[in-house]
Motif scaffolding. Structure first.
Motif, mmCIF file in Angstrom:
data_model
loop_
_atom_site.group_PDB
_atom_site.id
_atom_site.type_symbol
_atom_site.label_atom_id
_atom_site.label_comp_id
_atom_site.label_asym_id
_atom_site.label_seq_id
_atom_site.Cartn_x
_atom_site.Cartn_y
_atom_site.Cartn_z
ATOM 1 N N PRO A 126 0.817 -1.204 0.000
ATOM 2 C CA PRO A 126 0.000 0.000 0.000
ATOM 3 C C PRO A 126 0.859 1.265 0.000
ATOM 4 O O PRO A 126 1.882 1.333 0.667
ATOM 5 C CB PRO A 126 -0.774 -0.117 1.329
ATOM 6 N N THR A 127 0.386 2.240 -0.780
ATOM 7 C CA THR A 127 1.098 3.516 -0.845
ATOM 8 C C THR A 127 0.130 4.614 -1.274
ATOM 9 O O THR A 127 -1.072 4.378 -1.424
ATOM 10 C CB THR A 127 2.323 3.408 -1.783
ATOM 11 N N PHE A 170 7.542 4.356 -8.640
ATOM 12 C CA PHE A 170 7.181 5.407 -7.679
ATOM 13 C C PHE A 170 7.394 4.875 -6.266
ATOM 14 O O PHE A 170 6.873 3.805 -5.917
ATOM 15 C CB PHE A 170 5.690 5.779 -7.823
ATOM 16 N N ILE A 171 8.139 5.632 -5.457
ATOM 17 C CA ILE A 171 8.396 5.218 -4.071
ATOM 18 C C ILE A 171 8.219 6.419 -3.152
ATOM 19 O O ILE A 171 8.875 7.443 -3.352
ATOM 20 C CB ILE A 171 9.874 4.759 -3.891
ATOM 21 N N ALA A 172 7.344 6.294 -2.172
ATOM 22 C CA ALA A 172 7.244 7.371 -1.173
ATOM 23 C C ALA A 172 8.168 7.017 -0.021
ATOM 24 O O ALA A 172 8.151 5.897 0.474
ATOM 25 C CB ALA A 172 5.808 7.488 -0.676
ATOM 26 N N ASP A 200 9.287 10.129 -3.623
ATOM 27 C CA ASP A 200 8.379 11.175 -3.156
ATOM 28 C C ASP A 200 8.675 11.447 -1.682
ATOM 29 O O ASP A 200 8.370 10.631 -0.817
ATOM 30 C CB ASP A 200 6.939 10.676 -3.364
ATOM 31 N N GLU A 201 9.282 12.605 -1.413
ATOM 32 C CA GLU A 201 9.695 12.948 -0.047
ATOM 33 C C GLU A 201 8.733 13.947 0.590
ATOM 34 O O GLU A 201 9.152 14.886 1.261
ATOM 35 C CB GLU A 201 11.126 13.494 -0.063
ATOM 36 N N ALA A 202 7.432 13.728 0.403
ATOM 37 C CA ALA A 202 6.446 14.667 0.948
ATOM 38 C C ALA A 202 6.597 14.850 2.471
ATOM 39 O O ALA A 202 6.292 15.910 3.000
ATOM 40 C CB ALA A 202 5.034 14.189 0.615
ATOM 41 N N TYR A 203 7.074 13.792 3.155
ATOM 42 C CA TYR A 203 7.151 13.827 4.633
ATOM 43 C C TYR A 203 8.586 13.844 5.138
ATOM 44 O O TYR A 203 8.822 13.576 6.314
ATOM 45 C CB TYR A 203 6.415 12.599 5.205
#
Ligand SMILES: Cc1ncc(COP(=O)(O)O)c(C=O)c1O
Length: 373
Positions: A126-127, A170-172, A200-203
C-alpha cells in the motif's frame, strides 16, 4: 437544432474508453462538510485524517500575502525567484528545479512526460493513491508490487519488474500510509536497473534521510517535495521537484505556464525566510508523534508501526477498523481508514497538537471500555 440528449451521449462516446472505467482518486472531505454532516461546530472537530500541519503556515506568510499588491499581473512562468530560493535552500543549481501546484501536479507532469499506453509503472502498495491514478490517466499499466508484512519493499520483485521493462518506479519515503523509509542501498539497487525512480519525499522533514543530494549525479532519479506538510501550505498548493537538468527543462516546457499561482509563490518565499519557526513546529510534531506512539502502545486493540512521518499507522485487533473509524467520527475525531488490500484492518492517525492527542486518548479509552473483555 441538435437534440441535446443525443449530443451529450455522443460526447461521452468520444471519451477514451479506459477513463470511463477508471476508479477516481478518493480525496478526504473538508472540515466544513464534516462539521455539517455531524452537526457539530467546525472548531470542535479533531482532524487527523489528512496529514496536514495543525500549526498552519508561518505568520510571515500571512503578512507577505496581505502586503503583496500585484495579484492582477500574471506570475513569472519560469518561477525564477522561487526556484532560486529553493536552489539556495537545497544547495543545488536552480536548473534542477521544477515547481508545481502541489507535488500532485508534478506527479501528473512526470506521467505526462514518461508514460503512455503500453508503458508500465511500478507501484509498491500500500502507498499513496496518486501514483496509480496519474499513470492510469495516461493509459499506462500499473504493476503492483505488494510490500512485506512490515511494509518494507520486496526488492527482488521491484527489480524484476524493472528488468521486465517497467519505465518508472514510484516510491514514497517516508511511505504513506505506513511511515517507513527506504534505505540508500535499496535506492541504489533500483537505480542500477536503469528504471526511472521517483522518490516522493512529501514527509521527509519529519524523518532523517533525504536523497535529494543524489539527483545531480544520477540520470534516472527524481525527488519530489512539498510545502503542504512541514510548512502548513496544503491549501495554497505548493510543491517542487528536483530532476536531472534535461528532464527539468522538458517538464518546464510541457507544464502550464502559470502553474504555481503568485500567492503560493509568495508563501513559499516567506516560508523559506522563516525556516526556524517552521522547523521548531516540525520538532513539536515529531515530539508529539513519539508521545502518541508511547500512549497508544498501551491500547490493547491497536498495534502501531514505527513512523518517520507526521502520522502513524495502526492495525486494529478485536475491533473492526471501519467500526473504530465510525466510532471516533461520532465523537468528532477524524482519522483515515482505507479499504485497500494490506491495510483494510488499519487506521492512519495524523499527529496533531497535544490537545488533539488528549481528545483521541479519551475517546479510545471510552471505546476500549465498551469492548467485550
Ligand atoms: C506521499 C505523498 N505525496 C504527495 C502528496 C501530495 O502533496 P501535495 O499537497 O504537495 O500535492 C501527499 C499528500 O498527502 C502524500 O501523502
Amino acid at each position: 437544432m441538435p437534440d441535446p440528449a443525443r449530443t451529450r451521449m455522443d460526447a461521452l462516446r468520444l471519451v477514451r474508453p479506459e477513463l470511463l472505467e477508471m476508479l477516481g482518486y478518493e480525496p478526504i472531505e473538508p472540515v466544513d462538510v464534516l462539521a455539517e454532516e455531524l452537526g457539530i461546530p467546525a472548531d470542535q472537530i479533531v482532524k487527523l485524517d489528512g496529514n496536514e500541519n495543525p500549526y498552519g503556515p508561518s505568520p510571515r506568510v500571512k503578512e507577505a500575502l496581505a502586503k503583496f499588491d500585484l495579484y492582477h499581473i500574471y506570475p513569472d512562468p519560469e518561477q525564477r525567484r522561487v526556484r532560486q530560493a529553493l536552489a539556495d535552500y537545497l544547495g543545488l543549481d536552480s536548473e534542477h528545479i521544477v515547481v508545481g501546484n502541489g507535488s500532485d501536479e508534478l506527479l501528473e507532469l512526470i506521467a505526462c512526460l514518461f508514460l503512455s499506453a503500453g508503458d508500465v509503472a511500478v507501484n509498491c502498495v500500500p502507498t499513496f493513491g496518486m501514483y496509480a491514478f496519474v499513470s492510469e490517466i495516461r493509459g499506462a499499466g500499473v504493476v503492483e508490487v505488494p510490500r512485506r508484512e512490515d511494509f518494507s519493499l520486496d526488492m527482488a520483485a521491484v527489480q524484476e519488474a524493472a528488468r521486465e521493462g517497467a519505465k518508472v518506479v514510484f516510491i514514497a519515503s517516508p511511505n504513506n500510509p505506513s511511515g517507513n523509509t527506504i534505505s540508500a542501498a535499496e535506492l541504489e539497487a533500483m537505480l542500477s536497473t536503469g528504471v526511472l525512480v521517483v522518490v516522493d519525499e512529501a514527509y521527509v522533514e519529519f524523518s532523517d534521510r533525504s536523497f535529494v543530494d543524489l539527483v545531480p549525479q544520477q540520470d534516472n532519479l527524481i525527488v519530489l517535495r512539498t510545502f503542504s506538510k512541514w510548512a502548513g501550505l496544503a491549501g495554497l498548493r505548493a510543491g517542487y521537484g528536483v530532476f536531472p537538468k534535461g528532464v527539468a527543462g522538458l517538464m518546464r516546457k510541457v507544464k502550464m505556464p502559470y502553474n504555481m499561482n503568485i500567492a503560493a509563490q509568495e508563501a513559499v518565499l516567506a516560508s523559506l525566510e522563516d525556516r526556524e519557526t517552521l522547523q521548531e513546529r516540525v520538532q513539536a510534531i515529531v515530539r508529539e508523534r513519539e508521545r502518541l506512539s508511547n500512549e497508544l502502545a498501551s491500547v490493547p486493540f491497536l498495534r502501531g508501526f514505527a513512523s518517520k512521518a507526521n502520522f502513524i499507522l495502526y492495525r486494529t485487533q478485536g475491533i473492526d477498523a471501519g467500526e473504530l473509524w465510525r466510532r471516533l467520527r461520532q465523537q468528532g475525531i477524524f482519522v483515515r481508514h482505507f479499504d485497500t488490500p494490506g491495510v483494510e484492518d488499519c487506521i492512519r492517525i495524523t499527529v496533531g497538537k497535544p490537545e488533539h492527542t488528549d481528545r483521541l486518548l479519551a475517546a479510545l479509552t471510552e471505546i476500549g471500555g465498551s469492548l467485550a473483555p
